[in-house]
Design an enzyme around this catalytic site. Structure first.
Site, mmCIF file in Angstrom:
data_model
loop_
_atom_site.group_PDB
_atom_site.id
_atom_site.type_symbol
_atom_site.label_atom_id
_atom_site.label_comp_id
_atom_site.label_asym_id
_atom_site.label_seq_id
_atom_site.Cartn_x
_atom_site.Cartn_y
_atom_site.Cartn_z
ATOM 1 N N SER A 16 49.650 -28.400 -16.481
ATOM 2 C CA SER A 16 50.944 -27.721 -16.604
ATOM 3 C C SER A 16 50.802 -26.616 -17.658
ATOM 4 O O SER A 16 49.738 -26.458 -18.253
ATOM 5 C CB SER A 16 52.017 -28.727 -16.997
ATOM 6 O OG SER A 16 51.645 -29.363 -18.197
ATOM 7 N N LEU A 18 50.618 -23.363 -17.462
ATOM 8 C CA LEU A 18 49.705 -22.240 -17.244
ATOM 9 C C LEU A 18 50.463 -20.921 -17.168
ATOM 10 O O LEU A 18 49.863 -19.856 -17.156
ATOM 11 C CB LEU A 18 48.898 -22.447 -15.957
ATOM 12 C CG LEU A 18 47.853 -23.561 -15.999
ATOM 13 C CD1 LEU A 18 47.133 -23.662 -14.661
ATOM 14 C CD2 LEU A 18 46.832 -23.307 -17.110
ATOM 15 N N GLY A 21 55.894 -19.123 -14.671
ATOM 16 C CA GLY A 21 57.075 -18.274 -14.863
ATOM 17 C C GLY A 21 56.685 -16.838 -15.157
ATOM 18 O O GLY A 21 57.283 -15.899 -14.612
ATOM 19 N N ASP A 74 62.474 -20.356 -18.205
ATOM 20 C CA ASP A 74 61.805 -19.349 -17.375
ATOM 21 C C ASP A 74 62.791 -18.312 -16.840
ATOM 22 O O ASP A 74 62.420 -17.172 -16.586
ATOM 23 C CB ASP A 74 61.068 -20.003 -16.201
ATOM 24 C CG ASP A 74 59.638 -20.407 -16.588
ATOM 25 O OD1 ASP A 74 59.168 -19.943 -17.655
ATOM 26 O OD2 ASP A 74 59.020 -21.185 -15.857
ATOM 27 N N THR A 191 34.766 -24.117 -11.640
ATOM 28 C CA THR A 191 35.708 -23.956 -10.523
ATOM 29 C C THR A 191 36.143 -25.286 -9.909
ATOM 30 O O THR A 191 37.062 -25.323 -9.110
ATOM 31 C CB THR A 191 35.076 -23.116 -9.377
ATOM 32 O OG1 THR A 191 33.936 -23.812 -8.899
ATOM 33 C CG2 THR A 191 34.684 -21.737 -9.865
ATOM 34 N N GLN A 195 39.057 -26.280 -7.131
ATOM 35 C CA GLN A 195 38.739 -26.747 -5.763
ATOM 36 C C GLN A 195 39.510 -28.040 -5.450
ATOM 37 O O GLN A 195 40.067 -28.195 -4.367
ATOM 38 C CB GLN A 195 37.243 -27.035 -5.641
ATOM 39 C CG GLN A 195 36.355 -25.812 -5.777
ATOM 40 C CD GLN A 195 34.882 -26.208 -5.684
ATOM 41 O OE1 GLN A 195 34.505 -27.069 -4.878
ATOM 42 N NE2 GLN A 195 34.042 -25.590 -6.493
ATOM 43 N N CYS A 384 76.022 -18.507 -33.150
ATOM 44 C CA CYS A 384 76.738 -19.713 -32.730
ATOM 45 C C CYS A 384 76.851 -20.695 -33.899
ATOM 46 O O CYS A 384 77.622 -20.451 -34.822
ATOM 47 C CB CYS A 384 76.092 -20.304 -31.485
ATOM 48 S SG CYS A 384 77.288 -21.243 -30.510
ATOM 49 N N LEU A 385 76.049 -21.767 -33.942
ATOM 50 C CA LEU A 385 76.141 -22.673 -35.083
ATOM 51 C C LEU A 385 75.865 -21.912 -36.388
ATOM 52 O O LEU A 385 76.452 -22.211 -37.428
ATOM 53 C CB LEU A 385 75.140 -23.827 -34.925
ATOM 54 C CG LEU A 385 75.138 -24.853 -36.053
ATOM 55 C CD1 LEU A 385 76.485 -25.562 -36.167
ATOM 56 C CD2 LEU A 385 74.034 -25.886 -35.844
ATOM 57 N N HIS A 510 75.849 -15.825 -27.799
ATOM 58 C CA HIS A 510 74.383 -15.783 -27.884
ATOM 59 C C HIS A 510 73.846 -14.434 -27.411
ATOM 60 O O HIS A 510 73.537 -14.289 -26.221
ATOM 61 C CB HIS A 510 73.777 -16.880 -27.008
ATOM 62 C CG HIS A 510 74.036 -18.262 -27.497
ATOM 63 N ND1 HIS A 510 73.115 -18.976 -28.232
ATOM 64 C CD2 HIS A 510 75.125 -19.059 -27.377
ATOM 65 C CE1 HIS A 510 73.625 -20.165 -28.529
ATOM 66 N NE2 HIS A 510 74.845 -20.232 -28.025
ATOM 67 N N GLU A 512 70.991 -13.266 -27.796
ATOM 68 C CA GLU A 512 69.575 -13.367 -27.404
ATOM 69 C C GLU A 512 69.386 -13.539 -25.899
ATOM 70 O O GLU A 512 68.331 -13.198 -25.363
ATOM 71 C CB GLU A 512 68.883 -14.502 -28.176
ATOM 72 C CG GLU A 512 69.244 -15.934 -27.771
ATOM 73 C CD GLU A 512 70.498 -16.486 -28.462
ATOM 74 O OE1 GLU A 512 71.327 -15.669 -28.923
ATOM 75 O OE2 GLU A 512 70.649 -17.726 -28.518
HETATM 76 N N1 GLN Z 1 77.361 -27.153 -32.062
HETATM 77 C C1 GLN Z 1 78.178 -25.982 -32.069
HETATM 78 C C2 GLN Z 1 79.294 -26.053 -31.041
HETATM 79 O O1 GLN Z 1 79.215 -26.812 -30.098
HETATM 80 C C3 GLN Z 1 77.342 -24.720 -31.856
HETATM 81 C C4 GLN Z 1 76.634 -24.653 -30.549
HETATM 82 C C5 GLN Z 1 75.527 -23.631 -30.489
HETATM 83 O O2 GLN Z 1 75.017 -23.219 -31.540
HETATM 84 N N2 GLN Z 1 75.128 -23.221 -29.294
HETATM 85 O O3 GLN Z 1 80.262 -25.360 -31.145
#
Ligand code: GLN
Length: 536
Positions: A16, A18, A21, A74, A191, A195, A384-385, A510, A512
């Site tokens: 696994s 490798l 994705g 992924d 190889t 195979q 978030c948190l 988020h 990101e």
């Molecule tokens: N635990 C926090 C909440 O549920 C923050 C969640 C998070 O950081 N994604 O609000």
């Protein structure tokens, strides 16, 4: 007559991890650059209905889509490479397949029949595989089958691929990703495991069309010939996949190996134009020739496993390239931060990011770290948190609120500055019950956030149960922490910032999840820029 959608199945053999994705996303990128419309989907062979209930140690980050699906990480790679949104349909687990079959059984859809893996489960897998293709939006759907060929869990998927290859004939193909281990003693690439892995696929009735072989060394002509001969594959379809400096090199490596051309040839599709990938190459050259360097602390509680924060790491790579800056991440375990050592632990940092998370472990360390960067004017991004901790820290240390906490950790605190959202109060089930997916956020004019986004209305993805407690808003704003982003429909606070600080931003969403190579996220770009500028 409209051209039928083509299906590419990607299976894995030998071991696994490798990088199915990345290979899938790289191939999709090349096909997209040739003018084809492509999407990728992943089928995961575990029984959880989605990865939302898995802790990051089990399966890395949980990636959230615009439509609120909690998915495999992924999908993050697919979005970052293709610059296109994915959805619930792009990630299906065995749990979800069984859930829908069992629901149908209870409804009586199969009345009188024995419900079995074949055909009921395999038919449901087939239906899900074809869902995206049937939208008419795509020329090609790439389906990644999680796990490794030979795993018990993968069998129904492999059987479905066999049936679909039969049904779709020339409109489908199978790429098998394997490893050629290097024997250090003799310096040879072996190889045999490949195979055997192909034999395993053959015994399930599947002849792979293309072999992509991960390898530490270039694959010689002799090895290509040998693999072709033993695996019934044309020599041009033995593709070398060398270990790369970054995952973003892989599309170009695959282009050198002509993976896209072999795929199009086998599917009877035109080559169209040669992929130019101008923006992609520009990004890579900026990434590889940084002019400056910053060190950003990433405080979290899953830092031993870097995959837990995959999208954050990738967002820094995108934002670093824009700023021609190497972003070095200093991984800091929140449980190791105390008032006595915080200055030491955070010394030499040009910025601090406090990560998302759940549960009380490490919370006080996060709050301590935020106090330090707030007081020492070091750029801060709380996600978030991380944003919620910034609010608690400000409440305790600036507003002087006694017994101030988030209701997540202290349900009886006198000052619950972060509290459960109204519509979460009666929810007890854990799967898929958070505030999930994309929501609008209106940004206050003149704020730092407004300056960063250059817009008044944004849309970002959420995954949480708790929120800033509105009844404290006035007090916070008077004391210097403002709510600069508000959900226009629910009035929830989505962004906080401290105008008196050089760069202090907390976001309930988020960012990101939305950073891609061609669309780096403005918050990360501005955060890295602030770290570079303030360092000087
Ligand atoms: N635990 C926090 C909440 O549920 C923050 C969640 C998070 O950081 N994604 O609000």
């Amino acid at each position: 007559m409209s051209v039928p959608c083509k299906y590419i199945f990607v299976t894995g053999g030998v071991t696994s991890s490798l990088g199915k994705g990345i290979i899938s996303a790289s191939l999709a990128k090349l096909l997209q650059a040739r003018g084809y419309s492509v999407t990728i989907q992943k089928f995961d062979p575990y029984i959880n209905v989605d990865p939302g209930t898995l802790n990051p140690y089990e399966h890395g980050e949980c990636f959230v889509t615009d439509d609120g699906a909690e998915t495999d990480l992924d999908l993050g790679h697919y979005e970052r490479f293709l610059n296109e949104s994915t959805s619930q349909a792009n990630n299906v687990t065995t749990g979800r397949i069984y859930q829908s079959v069992i629901n149908k059984e209870r409804r009586g859809d199969y009345l009188g029949k024995t419900v079995q893996v074949i055909p009921h489960i395999t038919n449901e897998i087939k239906r899900r595989i074809k869902l995206l293709g049937q939208t008419g939006k795509y020329d090609v759907v790439i389906t990644e089958i999680g796990g490794t060929v030979g795993d018990i869990e993968s069998l129904p998927y492999i059987e479905t691929v066999r049936q679909l290859r039969w049904e779709l004939e020339k409109d489908s193909l199978v790429i098998h990703l394997t490893l050629l281990p290097l024997l250090k003693t003799t310096g040879e690439l072996k190889t045999k495991p490949t195979q055997h892995s192909v034999k395993e696929l053959l015994s399930a009735g599947i002849q792979p069309d293309i072999l992509v072989c991960r390898s530490e060394l270039p694959i010689t002509e002799d090895i290509r010939k040998k693999l072709a001969l033993f695996c019934n594959i044309k020599k041009d379809a033995v593709i070398e996949s060398l270990d790369a400096e970054t995952i973003y090199d892989v599309p170009l490596l695959m282009q050198d190996e002509k993976l896209d051309q072999v795929v199009l040839d086998r599917l009877g599709m035109g080559l169209h134009e040669e992929p130019e990938l101008k923006k992609w190459k520009e990004f890579l050259s900026r990434l590889k020739k940084p002019k400056s360097h910053v060190k950003i602390g990433l405080v979290g509680k899953y830092v031993e496993l870097k995959d837990s924060y995959k999208s954050i790491v990738e967002s820094f790579i995108h934002a670093g390239a824009v700023n021609e800056t190497k972003v070095e991440i200093d991984w800091i375990h929140s449980e190791n931060i105390f008032p006595e050592n915080v200055a030491d632990v955070l010394s030499g940092l040009d910025g601090l990011l406090v990560a998302p998370g759940f549960g009380e472990r490490g919370i006080e360390g996060k709050i301590e770290a935020i106090k330090h960067v707030r007081e020492n004017h070091i750029p801060f991004l709380g996600i978030c948190l991380g944003m919620q901790c910034a609010v608690v820290e400000y409440g305790r240390n600036v507003l002087g609120l006694e017994d101030c906490h988030s209701a997540e950790f202290h349900g009886n605190a006198s000052n619950k500055v972060i509290d459960l959202m109204e519509d979460q109060k009666n929810v007890s089930a854990k799967g898929g019950t958070m505030r999930l997916g994309a929501y609008n956020c209106a940004i206050a004019s003149g704020s730092l956030a407004n300056n960063i986004y250059g817009r008044d209305l944004i849309r970002e993805r959420h995954r949480h149960r708790f929120e800033f407690n509105d009844s404290y808003k006035e007090e916070y704003e008077k004391a210097g922490m403002i709510a600069s982003g508000i959900n226009p429909d629910s009035d929830l606070t989505e962004i906080v910032e401290i105008p008196d600080h050089p760069w202090f931003v907390g976001v309930q969403f988020h960012p990101e999840y939305k950073s891609t190579v061609t669309n780096p996220h403005p918050l990360f770009v501005a955060f890295v820029k602030a770290a570079v500028t303030l360092k000087q």
